[in-house]
Write an enzyme that holds these catalytic residues in place. Sequence first.
Site, PDB file in Angstrom:
ATOM      1  CG  ASP A 129     -32.116  -5.889  -5.734  1.00 59.31           C
ATOM      2  OD1 ASP A 129     -31.441  -6.510  -6.566  1.00 59.31           O
ATOM      3  OD2 ASP A 129     -32.517  -6.402  -4.675  1.00 59.31           O
ATOM      4  CG  ASP A 178     -35.246  -8.865  -4.739  1.00 61.85           C
ATOM      5  OD1 ASP A 178     -34.820  -9.299  -5.827  1.00 61.85           O
ATOM      6  OD2 ASP A 178     -34.515  -8.478  -3.816  1.00 61.85           O
ATOM      7  CD  GLU A 179     -32.583  -7.480 -10.212  1.00 61.14           C
ATOM      8  OE1 GLU A 179     -32.463  -8.620  -9.715  1.00 61.14           O
ATOM      9  OE2 GLU A 179     -31.866  -7.064 -11.108  1.00 61.14           O
TER      10      GLU A 179
HETATM   11  P1  TTP Z   1     -31.180 -10.809  -4.322  1.00 58.68           P
HETATM   12  O1  TTP Z   1     -31.837  -9.519  -4.626  1.00 58.68           O
HETATM   13  O2  TTP Z   1     -30.024 -11.217  -5.155  1.00 58.68           O
HETATM   14  O3  TTP Z   1     -30.670 -10.828  -2.832  1.00 58.68           O
HETATM   15  P2  TTP Z   1     -31.297 -10.178  -1.550  1.00 58.68           P
HETATM   16  O4  TTP Z   1     -32.527  -9.380  -1.858  1.00 58.68           O
HETATM   17  O5  TTP Z   1     -31.500 -11.239  -0.532  1.00 58.68           O
HETATM   18  O6  TTP Z   1     -30.130  -9.264  -1.026  1.00 58.68           O
HETATM   19  P3  TTP Z   1     -29.662  -7.842  -1.602  1.00 58.68           P
HETATM   20  O7  TTP Z   1     -29.859  -6.905  -0.463  1.00 58.68           O
HETATM   21  O8  TTP Z   1     -28.239  -8.045  -1.940  1.00 58.68           O
HETATM   22  O9  TTP Z   1     -30.526  -7.504  -2.760  1.00 58.68           O
HETATM   23  O10 TTP Z   1     -32.229 -11.987  -4.397  1.00 58.68           O
HETATM   24  C1  TTP Z   1     -33.579 -11.831  -3.967  1.00 58.68           C
HETATM   25  C2  TTP Z   1     -34.041 -13.058  -3.237  1.00 58.68           C
HETATM   26  O11 TTP Z   1     -33.853 -14.213  -4.035  1.00 58.68           O
HETATM   27  C3  TTP Z   1     -33.280 -13.331  -1.963  1.00 58.68           C
HETATM   28  O12 TTP Z   1     -33.814 -12.639  -0.848  1.00 58.68           O
HETATM   29  C4  TTP Z   1     -33.400 -14.814  -1.816  1.00 58.68           C
HETATM   30  C5  TTP Z   1     -33.509 -15.326  -3.229  1.00 58.68           C
HETATM   31  N1  TTP Z   1     -32.197 -15.890  -3.617  1.00 58.68           N
HETATM   32  C6  TTP Z   1     -32.019 -17.268  -3.483  1.00 58.68           C
HETATM   33  O13 TTP Z   1     -32.945 -17.987  -3.097  1.00 58.68           O
HETATM   34  N2  TTP Z   1     -30.801 -17.799  -3.798  1.00 58.68           N
HETATM   35  C7  TTP Z   1     -29.742 -17.037  -4.211  1.00 58.68           C
HETATM   36  O14 TTP Z   1     -28.647 -17.559  -4.462  1.00 58.68           O
HETATM   37  C8  TTP Z   1     -29.935 -15.621  -4.340  1.00 58.68           C
HETATM   38  C9  TTP Z   1     -28.808 -14.736  -4.777  1.00 58.68           C
HETATM   39  C10 TTP Z   1     -31.180 -15.107  -4.034  1.00 58.68           C
HETATM   40 MG    MG Z   2     -32.535  -7.949  -3.399  1.00 57.73          MG
END
Ligand code: TTP
Ligand code: MG
Length: 419
Positions: free
Chosen positions: A26, A139-140
């Site tokens: 992730d 992103d996962e």
């Molecule tokens: P995530 O992987 O949930 O969040 P992240 O990568 O920003 O942070 P983390 O380090 O905790 O992994 O989500 C991936 C992308 O999806 C994030 O960068 C932006 C988008 N996203 C939204 O647009 N709205 C949301 O509510 C969430 C949770 C994510």
């Molecule tokens: Mg992320």
Amino acid sequence: MAGREGGTLPGADDTDAETRIVCHVDIDCFYASCERLRDPDLHGEPVVVGMGYESGEPHGAVATASYEAREFGVESAQAISQALDRLPRMEAAREDPALDPAEAGYYRPVDLEYYREVADRIKAILRECADRIREVSVDEAYLDVTERTAWTVVDGRTLAEGYARHVKERIAREVGVPASVGVAPNMSAAKVASDHDKPDGLVVVEPGEVQDFFAPLPVDAVHGVGPVTARELREMDIETAGDLAAAAPGPLQERFGERGRTLHDRARGHDDREVTPKGRPKSLSRESAFTEATDDADRQRETIGGLAADVADRAEGKGALYRTIGIKAVTPPYDVNTRERSLPGPVADPDLVREVALDLLTEFAGDPVRKLGVRVSNLQFAAAEQSRLDGWDGGADGATTGGDGASSRGQSSLGDFDA
Ligand code: TTP
Ligand code: MG
């Protein structure tokens, strides 16, 4: 995580499932990391990426915030106006002597197209690193790396840890964004592990350690337990994953049905889901109903032609090749007839879809039909297009197994036509 010299860990040979090696990858604050990629000045700075945000305006919501910005209390889904209260814009802080630039951040609008490009590069690396991968969001992804590495311990570390580090470093080196990686013998533990030490985390949970790893975590750390379930579990005095693991399965099943059993299993470290690509449709179809049954050959041919073009277009959008082309003709009263033809090899050829579909239609010449459909199946996906199928924008659509309910020329339409 204790090291043992040589050999395989106890517990690793309990069952086949326990010897699997699953990585969950992730990307850290993905959108913000993408912004840093094209503007290196943002490294180490608080960065907020806003949905519906325009430069200098207070509108929109936070899509993500860099970890530096999170320290100011900025978080996903917050209103930009609220984020600005906690973390003023750098430009404003530089102009306003009452504000301290050391306590300000950079705000950027969402640029999905760019983030998808970056995601495509990451997913290409992940596909090289694993035989089987499930892309969950932009992103996962989960990687089954059982065939690529082992739980064997060398110099106090598992080979699996070294392999996960290699994946993480390739993403950092070749794309330039930070990832957190979890490694475990099953998917749900790998997911929790990747979350456990963000950002820039690498957490390994060896076979036999999953239950101990979970035990002290709050119950909503168990994959599948959302805020509502967590509240209900707390009402049952189940606060931690360990409590969940120790709970009697009966009441859980009474309260949550089959899901209660699944969550109980996961808290106990069991999750036998395979890492399979998800969201891949098995077929793509479009169908269209006539207001009244018609035997007008031109109308039927025109409808088939339109549906064929739609289906071919959708297949192209998904990077799908097809080997089988079929039609459906519903004749009164409600007889569902399907005909299909398989080709010697996979193609992506709109003209061929049309020709074959029209040819199959000749069998119904003169018959009144209520509804017509066109379907391509036996799909194969071009590797480069895979990531588009799963991201934030494509998951739900990609998961269907057939028609998606869109109508053609105002005629009503039904879903998939797998009879
Ligand atoms: P995530 O992987 O949930 O969040 P992240 O990568 O920003 O942070 P983390 O380090 O905790 O992994 O989500 C991936 C992308 O999806 C994030 O960068 C932006 C988008 N996203 C939204 O647009 N709205 C949301 O509510 C969430 C949770 C994510
Ligand atoms: Mg992320």
